[in-house]
Motif scaffolding. Structure first.
Motif, PDB file in Angstrom:
ATOM      1  N   LEU A 173       1.092  -1.262  -0.153  1.00  0.00           N
ATOM      2  CA  LEU A 173      -0.109  -0.125  -0.083  1.00  0.00           C
ATOM      3  C   LEU A 173       0.735   1.438   0.110  1.00  0.00           C
ATOM      4  CD1 LEU A 173      -2.779  -0.971   2.627  1.00  0.00           C
ATOM      5  CD2 LEU A 173      -3.307  -0.778   0.239  1.00  0.00           C
ATOM      6  N   ALA A 174       2.018   1.255   0.642  1.00  0.00           N
ATOM      7  CA  ALA A 174       2.995   2.304   0.951  1.00  0.00           C
ATOM      8  C   ALA A 174       3.401   2.780  -0.764  1.00  0.00           C
ATOM      9  CB  ALA A 174       3.988   2.079   1.814  1.00  0.00           C
ATOM     10  N   LEU A 175       3.701   1.625  -1.387  1.00  0.00           N
ATOM     11  CA  LEU A 175       4.412   1.684  -2.810  1.00  0.00           C
ATOM     12  C   LEU A 175       3.488   2.213  -3.616  1.00  0.00           C
ATOM     13  CD1 LEU A 175       6.588  -1.394  -2.902  1.00  0.00           C
ATOM     14  CD2 LEU A 175       7.357   0.859  -2.682  1.00  0.00           C
ATOM     15  N   ILE A 176       2.099   1.892  -3.469  1.00  0.00           N
ATOM     16  CA  ILE A 176       1.086   2.308  -4.524  1.00  0.00           C
ATOM     17  C   ILE A 176       0.759   3.864  -3.756  1.00  0.00           C
ATOM     18  CG2 ILE A 176      -1.402   2.294  -5.007  1.00  0.00           C
ATOM     19  CD1 ILE A 176      -1.098  -0.701  -4.463  1.00  0.00           C
ATOM     20  N   ALA A 177       0.552   4.153  -2.647  1.00  0.00           N
ATOM     21  CA  ALA A 177       0.515   5.592  -1.962  1.00  0.00           C
ATOM     22  C   ALA A 177       1.527   6.384  -2.720  1.00  0.00           C
ATOM     23  CB  ALA A 177       0.286   5.495  -0.572  1.00  0.00           C
ATOM     24  N   ALA A 178       2.881   6.092  -2.527  1.00  0.00           N
ATOM     25  CA  ALA A 178       3.888   6.887  -2.704  1.00  0.00           C
ATOM     26  C   ALA A 178       3.944   7.175  -4.325  1.00  0.00           C
ATOM     27  CB  ALA A 178       5.333   6.395  -2.406  1.00  0.00           C
ATOM     28  N   PHE A 179       3.720   6.336  -5.137  1.00  0.00           N
ATOM     29  CA  PHE A 179       3.685   6.144  -6.591  1.00  0.00           C
ATOM     30  C   PHE A 179       2.205   7.455  -6.948  1.00  0.00           C
ATOM     31  CE2 PHE A 179       1.423   5.535 -10.788  1.00  0.00           C
ATOM     32  CZ  PHE A 179       2.374   5.714 -11.426  1.00  0.00           C
ATOM     33  N   PHE A 180       1.418   7.476  -6.423  1.00  0.00           N
ATOM     34  CA  PHE A 180       0.263   8.319  -6.510  1.00  0.00           C
ATOM     35  C   PHE A 180       0.650   9.747  -6.092  1.00  0.00           C
ATOM     36  CE2 PHE A 180      -2.539   4.588  -7.411  1.00  0.00           C
ATOM     37  CZ  PHE A 180      -3.404   5.366  -8.083  1.00  0.00           C
ATOM     38  N   LEU A 181       1.206   9.860  -5.104  1.00  0.00           N
ATOM     39  CA  LEU A 181       1.633  11.217  -4.327  1.00  0.00           C
ATOM     40  C   LEU A 181       2.702  11.702  -4.936  1.00  0.00           C
ATOM     41  CD1 LEU A 181       0.587  12.891  -2.017  1.00  0.00           C
ATOM     42  CD2 LEU A 181       2.559  11.915  -0.615  1.00  0.00           C
ATOM     43  N   ASN A 182       3.415  10.996  -5.749  1.00  0.00           N
ATOM     44  CA  ASN A 182       4.834  11.675  -6.359  1.00  0.00           C
ATOM     45  C   ASN A 182       4.795  11.467  -7.888  1.00  0.00           C
ATOM     46  OD1 ASN A 182       5.949  12.117  -3.485  1.00  0.00           O
ATOM     47  ND2 ASN A 182       6.405  10.167  -3.484  1.00  0.00           N
ATOM     48  N   LYS A 183       4.243  10.685  -8.420  1.00  0.00           N
ATOM     49  CA  LYS A 183       4.442  10.622  -9.987  1.00  0.00           C
ATOM     50  C   LYS A 183       3.019  10.687 -10.595  1.00  0.00           C
ATOM     51  CE  LYS A 183       8.625   9.080  -9.187  1.00  0.00           C
ATOM     52  NZ  LYS A 183       9.680   9.823  -9.936  1.00  0.00           N
ATOM     53  N   THR A 184       2.241  11.009 -10.170  1.00  0.00           N
ATOM     54  CA  THR A 184       0.750  11.385 -10.792  1.00  0.00           C
ATOM     55  C   THR A 184       0.391  12.859 -10.698  1.00  0.00           C
ATOM     56  OG1 THR A 184      -0.635  10.783  -8.816  1.00  0.00           O
ATOM     57  CG2 THR A 184      -0.101   8.794 -10.318  1.00  0.00           C
ATOM     58  N   CYS A 258       4.516  15.583   7.381  1.00  0.00           N
ATOM     59  CA  CYS A 258       2.956  15.967   6.899  1.00  0.00           C
ATOM     60  C   CYS A 258       2.731  17.441   7.685  1.00  0.00           C
ATOM     61  CB  CYS A 258       1.874  15.096   6.819  1.00  0.00           C
ATOM     62  SG  CYS A 258       2.009  13.672   5.914  1.00  0.00           S
ATOM     63  N   SER A 259       2.604  18.529   6.880  1.00  0.00           N
ATOM     64  CA  SER A 259       2.358  19.799   7.358  1.00  0.00           C
ATOM     65  C   SER A 259       0.894  19.729   7.641  1.00  0.00           C
ATOM     66  CB  SER A 259       2.875  20.856   6.553  1.00  0.00           C
ATOM     67  OG  SER A 259       2.375  22.140   7.002  1.00  0.00           O
ATOM     68  N   ILE A 260       0.669  20.306   8.964  1.00  0.00           N
ATOM     69  CA  ILE A 260      -0.677  20.289   9.229  1.00  0.00           C
ATOM     70  C   ILE A 260      -1.668  21.383   8.587  1.00  0.00           C
ATOM     71  CG2 ILE A 260      -0.520  22.062  11.292  1.00  0.00           C
ATOM     72  CD1 ILE A 260      -2.335  18.524  11.513  1.00  0.00           C
ATOM     73  N   ARG A 261      -0.748  22.350   7.743  1.00  0.00           N
ATOM     74  CA  ARG A 261      -1.490  23.345   7.002  1.00  0.00           C
ATOM     75  C   ARG A 261      -1.524  22.840   5.609  1.00  0.00           C
ATOM     76  NH1 ARG A 261       2.045  28.620   8.543  1.00  0.00           N
ATOM     77  NH2 ARG A 261       1.332  28.884  10.550  1.00  0.00           N
ATOM     78  N   GLY A 262      -1.071  21.679   5.305  1.00  0.00           N
ATOM     79  CA  GLY A 262      -1.154  20.875   3.978  1.00  0.00           C
ATOM     80  C   GLY A 262      -0.076  21.403   3.097  1.00  0.00           C
ATOM     81  N   GLY A 263      -0.116  20.595   1.931  1.00  0.00           N
ATOM     82  CA  GLY A 263       0.817  20.893   0.816  1.00  0.00           C
ATOM     83  C   GLY A 263       2.145  20.371   0.815  1.00  0.00           C
ATOM     84  N   GLU A 264       2.543  19.498   2.065  1.00  0.00           N
ATOM     85  CA  GLU A 264       3.848  18.681   2.183  1.00  0.00           C
ATOM     86  C   GLU A 264       3.528  17.418   2.774  1.00  0.00           C
ATOM     87  OE1 GLU A 264       6.670  20.684   4.354  1.00  0.00           O
ATOM     88  OE2 GLU A 264       6.114  22.760   3.789  1.00  0.00           O
ATOM     89  N   GLY A 265       4.288  16.387   2.555  1.00  0.00           N
ATOM     90  CA  GLY A 265       4.374  15.210   3.202  1.00  0.00           C
ATOM     91  C   GLY A 265       4.963  14.062   2.316  1.00  0.00           C
ATOM     92  N   SER A 266       5.289  13.276   3.027  1.00  0.00           N
ATOM     93  CA  SER A 266       6.046  11.780   2.005  1.00  0.00           C
ATOM     94  C   SER A 266       5.522  10.379   2.826  1.00  0.00           C
ATOM     95  CB  SER A 266       7.342  11.882   2.194  1.00  0.00           C
ATOM     96  OG  SER A 266       8.058  11.726   3.441  1.00  0.00           O
TER      97      SER A 266
END
Length: 330
Positions: A173-184, A258-266
């Motif tokens: 799940l982490a690999l799928i999530a990282a792909f969606f977050l960083n490569k899409t 993950c910034s609580i204000r949004g916009g960042e996270g890994s």
């Protein structure tokens, strides 16, 4: 990346201190338990990371886990559903909850805090109502299904240690999530909305769809967590299962960068954050610290994470402003 490195160093320091104080910390049995629980909490933390990166919050995760975790044994054992039908049902329920949250937040412009806080009360109440507050369980049946939560795999060259199956589920799940977050495009839009939703909307991004999808992902992974937690403990008490789990998930995401204000996270940071939360809890037990202090310690850790996030952001803004001023004057 600096945040991830910082939280990784903190995790290593906590592990070393605990191991020095108690030699059983690195025993195969304890490591297997820590990895199994880190994986279960890591899965729900990945989900809430998507919502936090979008600039929102989800306080209903623990109650979604309660609803799904109570519903699964109830329909399997009490109602005689097949495994496939039961899993489809609980998956649909968790996805529908995320869709419901997303629509209320984007179309009615309700605050995420209010929507999910109400969800926290509603879903646990539904679970307790459906089950009549009776303990649900799988008994000695469904051993194959329970393997997903309690199964272990032998590793070559490491005698005595077995890798918990939930770790492999979390890794996938982490690999799928990282792909969606960083490569899409979805991931880029999600971060853009977290940084400035109005600007993202004016730039042509369909912000409502992206935000709704973030809540659907969060609730779906909370549902996956609910299934695995129920299979793991095999004795689900609707009143207690999932209590404060949203606290652990949000803390892991924030600690992981993950910034609580949004916009960042890994996603990597979120997994390390989840590991830190579990190791902290394990350390409290192994070091003989009174368990009553557990929430106090976790609260302090979250507060430190939020303060650090704020200080780092302020420092970065000042540094950027200085660099721009130098370029303008030059």
């Amino acid at each position: 990346m600096k945040k991830v490195l910082g939280i990784l160093i903190l995790l290593i320091v906590v592990c070393i201190i605990t191991a020095i104080s108690n030699e059983n910390f690195f025993s195969a049995y304890n490591m297997q338990n820590v990895i199994r629980l880190t994986s279960l909490f890591g899965i729900i933390s990945i989900g809430v990371a998507f919502v936090i990166i979008s600039g929102g919050i989800d306080l209903s995760i623990g109650s979604v886990i309660c609803l799904v975790g109570s519903l699964l044994p109830f329909v399997l054992v009490e109602k005689g559903f097949s495994i496939t039908s039961a899993l489809l049902l609980v998956s649909t329920v968790s996805i529908a909850i995320g869709l419901f949250h997303g629509l209320l937040i984007t179309k009615l412009k309700l605050q995420p805090f209010v929507v999910t806080l109400c969800g926290l009360l509603i879903y646990r109440g539904i679970a307790r109502g459906i089950t009549q507050d009776e303990t649900q369980g799988f008994g000695t049946a469904y051993a194959g299904l329970r393997y997903l939560a309690i199964g272990k795999i032998d590793l070559p060259f490491i005698e005595g240690f077995k890798l918990p199956v939930p770790f492999l589920i979390m890794l996938g799940l982490a690999l799928i999530a990282a792909f969606f977050l960083n490569k899409t495009i979805f991931g880029r839009y999600l971060k853009a909305i977290g940084n400035n939703e109005v600007a993202a909307r004016y730039s042509g991004i369909k912000t409502d769809r992206v935000v709704i999808m973030a809540y659907v992902i969060c609730s779906f992974l909370a549902g996956v967590g609910g299934v695995l937690f129920a299979l793991d403990i095999n004795s689900v008490q609707p009143e207690g299962i999932g209590n404060f789990y949203e606290l652990y998930a949000i803390a892991a995401a924030v600690l992981g960068g993950c910034s609580i204000r949004g916009g960042e996270g890994s996603i990597l940071g979120v997994i390390i954050g989840a590991a830190l939360m579990r190791v902290l809890r394990n350390s409290i037990t192994m070091l003989g610290i009174p368990s009553q202090l557990e929430f106090a310690i976790i609260g302090v850790v979250i507060l430190i994470g939020v303060i650090t996030d704020e200080l780092v952001k302020n420092y970065a803004q000042k540094r950027r402003a200085l660099q721009q001023a130098k370029q303008t004057s030059g």
